[in-house]
Design a protein around this motif. Structure first.
Motif, PDB file in Angstrom:
ATOM      1  N   ASP A   1      -4.474   4.892  27.826  1.00 32.96           N
ATOM      2  CA  ASP A   1      -3.821   5.244  28.941  1.00 32.96           C
ATOM      3  C   ASP A   1      -3.922   4.611  30.313  1.00 32.96           C
ATOM      4  N   ILE A   2      -5.084   4.112  30.865  1.00 30.99           N
ATOM      5  CA  ILE A   2      -5.276   3.384  32.167  1.00 30.99           C
ATOM      6  C   ILE A   2      -4.272   2.217  31.743  1.00 30.99           C
ATOM      7  N   ALA A   3      -4.685   1.731  30.600  1.00 29.53           N
ATOM      8  CA  ALA A   3      -4.074   0.299  30.492  1.00 29.53           C
ATOM      9  C   ALA A   3      -2.411   0.336  30.694  1.00 29.53           C
ATOM     10  N   GLU A   4      -1.937   1.264  29.980  1.00 33.22           N
ATOM     11  CA  GLU A   4      -0.333   1.371  30.030  1.00 33.22           C
ATOM     12  C   GLU A   4       0.204   1.978  31.273  1.00 33.22           C
TER      13      GLU A   4
ATOM     14  N   THR B   1      -1.778   2.505  34.155  1.00 33.42           N
ATOM     15  CA  THR B   1      -2.099   2.070  35.626  1.00 33.42           C
ATOM     16  C   THR B   1      -1.924   0.265  35.702  1.00 33.42           C
ATOM     17  N   HIS B   2      -2.262  -0.418  34.724  1.00 34.61           N
ATOM     18  CA  HIS B   2      -2.196  -2.015  34.704  1.00 34.61           C
ATOM     19  C   HIS B   2      -0.919  -2.202  33.839  1.00 34.61           C
ATOM     20  N   LYS B   3      -0.262  -1.215  33.534  1.00 37.08           N
ATOM     21  CA  LYS B   3       1.156  -1.452  32.725  1.00 37.08           C
ATOM     22  C   LYS B   3       1.136  -2.635  31.692  1.00 37.08           C
ATOM     23  N   LEU B   4      -0.210  -2.458  30.667  1.00 30.69           N
ATOM     24  CA  LEU B   4      -0.468  -3.585  29.857  1.00 30.69           C
ATOM     25  C   LEU B   4       0.683  -3.559  28.400  1.00 30.69           C
ATOM     26  N   THR B   5       0.794  -4.726  28.206  1.00 34.03           N
ATOM     27  CA  THR B   5       1.893  -4.814  26.981  1.00 34.03           C
ATOM     28  C   THR B   5       1.030  -5.692  25.814  1.00 34.03           C
ATOM     29  N   GLY B   6       0.149  -6.165  25.919  1.00 38.64           N
ATOM     30  CA  GLY B   6      -0.669  -6.791  24.877  1.00 38.64           C
ATOM     31  C   GLY B   6      -1.847  -7.327  25.256  1.00 38.64           C
ATOM     32  N   THR B   7      -2.743  -8.047  24.342  1.00 39.32           N
ATOM     33  CA  THR B   7      -3.965  -8.536  24.529  1.00 39.32           C
ATOM     34  C   THR B   7      -4.157  -9.772  24.082  1.00 39.32           C
ATOM     35  N   PRO B   8      -5.295 -10.724  24.399  1.00 33.44           N
ATOM     36  CA  PRO B   8      -5.957 -10.266  25.636  1.00 33.44           C
ATOM     37  C   PRO B   8      -5.442 -10.501  27.006  1.00 33.44           C
ATOM     38  N   THR B   9      -5.887  -9.385  28.147  1.00 28.66           N
ATOM     39  CA  THR B   9      -5.081  -9.526  29.266  1.00 28.66           C
ATOM     40  C   THR B   9      -6.316  -9.148  30.394  1.00 28.66           C
ATOM     41  N   PHE B  10      -6.379  -9.861  31.306  1.00 36.03           N
ATOM     42  CA  PHE B  10      -7.312  -9.853  32.567  1.00 36.03           C
ATOM     43  C   PHE B  10      -6.423  -9.290  33.850  1.00 36.03           C
ATOM     44  N   PHE B  11      -7.142  -8.461  34.783  1.00 30.73           N
ATOM     45  CA  PHE B  11      -6.834  -8.244  35.790  1.00 30.73           C
ATOM     46  C   PHE B  11      -7.880  -8.278  36.790  1.00 30.73           C
ATOM     47  N   ILE B  12      -7.492  -8.445  37.999  1.00 29.49           N
ATOM     48  CA  ILE B  12      -8.060  -8.303  39.352  1.00 29.49           C
ATOM     49  C   ILE B  12      -7.102  -7.228  40.044  1.00 29.49           C
ATOM     50  N   GLY B  13      -7.733  -5.814  40.252  1.00 27.57           N
ATOM     51  CA  GLY B  13      -6.884  -5.022  40.803  1.00 27.57           C
ATOM     52  C   GLY B  13      -5.429  -4.779  39.878  1.00 27.57           C
ATOM     53  N   GLU B  14      -4.350  -4.988  40.614  1.00 31.30           N
ATOM     54  CA  GLU B  14      -2.996  -4.894  39.978  1.00 31.30           C
ATOM     55  C   GLU B  14      -2.595  -6.206  39.678  1.00 31.30           C
ATOM     56  N   LYS B  15      -3.313  -7.286  39.654  1.00 29.87           N
ATOM     57  CA  LYS B  15      -3.024  -8.630  39.601  1.00 29.87           C
ATOM     58  C   LYS B  15      -3.241  -9.071  38.166  1.00 29.87           C
ATOM     59  N   LYS B  16      -2.200  -9.345  37.478  1.00 30.64           N
ATOM     60  CA  LYS B  16      -2.567  -9.636  36.093  1.00 30.64           C
ATOM     61  C   LYS B  16      -2.827 -11.412  36.096  1.00 30.64           C
ATOM     62  N   LEU B  17      -3.808 -11.847  35.553  1.00 24.73           N
ATOM     63  CA  LEU B  17      -4.383 -13.097  35.338  1.00 24.73           C
ATOM     64  C   LEU B  17      -3.778 -13.928  34.460  1.00 24.73           C
ATOM     65  N   ASN B  18      -3.645 -15.331  34.607  1.00 27.20           N
ATOM     66  CA  ASN B  18      -3.119 -16.193  33.606  1.00 27.20           C
ATOM     67  C   ASN B  18      -4.152 -16.611  32.699  1.00 27.20           C
ATOM     68  N   VAL B  19      -4.084 -16.440  31.488  1.00 23.30           N
ATOM     69  CA  VAL B  19      -5.370 -16.653  30.624  1.00 23.30           C
ATOM     70  C   VAL B  19      -5.640 -18.065  30.606  1.00 23.30           C
ATOM     71  N   GLY B  20      -4.443 -18.905  30.736  1.00 21.30           N
ATOM     72  CA  GLY B  20      -4.657 -20.410  30.531  1.00 21.30           C
ATOM     73  C   GLY B  20      -5.111 -21.014  31.961  1.00 21.30           C
ATOM     74  N   LYS B  21      -5.194 -20.067  33.025  1.00 21.21           N
ATOM     75  CA  LYS B  21      -5.490 -20.837  34.443  1.00 21.21           C
ATOM     76  C   LYS B  21      -6.969 -19.498  34.879  1.00 21.21           C
ATOM     77  N   LEU B  22      -7.498 -19.067  34.043  1.00 19.89           N
ATOM     78  CA  LEU B  22      -8.381 -18.054  34.482  1.00 19.89           C
ATOM     79  C   LEU B  22      -9.444 -18.419  35.384  1.00 19.89           C
ATOM     80  N   ARG B  23      -9.784 -19.673  35.156  1.00 16.61           N
ATOM     81  CA  ARG B  23     -11.081 -20.279  36.178  1.00 16.61           C
ATOM     82  C   ARG B  23     -10.505 -20.394  37.417  1.00 16.61           C
TER      83      ARG B  23
END
Length: 272
Positions: A192-195, A197-219
């Protein structure tokens, strides 16, 4: 013994105790639709930066950056990320005290393996209850690394093997998957938090706060969040070092898009 074909989807799991899962024989329950507004009603009041007591965390509580990871133990892309990307990320950022990673289960991806993912997540949490968070992450990593074995084979038997390796005996395993409604509700709360609060649509997904991170450019995005410049990579490449985490991230992202969910025994029977 649990009949995996009779396990309820999340819509019914929200309202049904776990012991029902072992004995349920009404196929209509497995197709129970979720009523409109249920998701909003069930959504906890949690902001995008709150770390909950039930969260499983890797890294120092004093780390300046907190990353929220949503993953499913049946998601091929998650397995790729944990094998190719996260080991370097943890070494470079987590072990140095710069970043902590909050891992939250999201057993809805892929949807065809939702039941199996719920069970794997339950076992990880039961292992943590007995032996601590290290046991939790040991189970998660084991499930991700051996996806095809436990998903396509005798799921119940394979999951029991993983549970035993994590320190659960047969009785504790059975109690875990049949009676631990409290842990099931924790997993549902994460969804429920994922959907909501973070508006998640799939996995894997990484966030900092509300910002969704680009997995390919995570570093690169982690260095940006820290306000630091990434170390020059050309020196390492000239020295013949291992590929940078950024390259592994691109591979993991591509793998997450290209891989299909492992075929289950039930799927194979349908193909026949």
């Amino acid at each position: 013994m649990i009949e995996f074909s009779k396990l309820l989807p999340r819509a019914a799991l929200l309202a049904a105790p776990l012991f029902v899962l072992a004995a349920c024989a009404d196929d209509s329950l497995a197709d129970a639709p979720k009523k409109a507004g249920d998701a909003a009603a069930a959504a906890p009041d949690v902001d995008a930066e709150t770390v909950l007591p039930s969260d499983k965390v890797v890294g120092s509580a004093d780390a300046p950056v907190t990353v929220f990871e949503y993953a499913s133990v049946t998601c091929p892309g998650c397995a790729a990320a944990h094998a190719q990307l996260l080991p370097d990320i943890k070494k470079e950022f987590v072990e140095t005290g710069k970043v902590r990673i909050v891992f939250r289960e999201y057993p809805k991806a892929p949807s065809s393996l939702e039941r199996q993912s719920y069970l794997g997540s339950l076992i990880a949490r039961c292992a943590a209850d007995k032996s601590g968070d290290k046991a939790y992450f040991a189970v998660i990593e084991n499930l991700l690394a051996t996806q095809r074995t436990w998903i396509t084979g005798d799921t119940y038997a394979e999951l029991k093997k993983i549970a035993v390796q994590a320190g659960l005996n047969d009785t504790e395993f059975d109690d875990c998957v049949k009676t631990r409604e409290d842990l099931l509700q924790v997993i549902n709360k994460n969804i429920d938090i994922a959907e909501n609060t973070h508006k998640l649509t799939g996995t894997p997904t990484f966030f900092i706060g509300e910002k969704k991170l680009n997995v390919g450019k995570l570093r690169e995005e982690l260095y940006e969040a820290l306000g630091e410049e990434p170390p020059a990579e050309d020196v390492a490449e000239e020295a013949g070092a291992e590929p940078a985490a950024a390259d592994a991230g691109e591979d993991a992202a591509a793998s997450a898009e290209a891989q299909e969910a492992p075929e289950t025994a039930d799927d194979a029977e349908k193909d026949d």
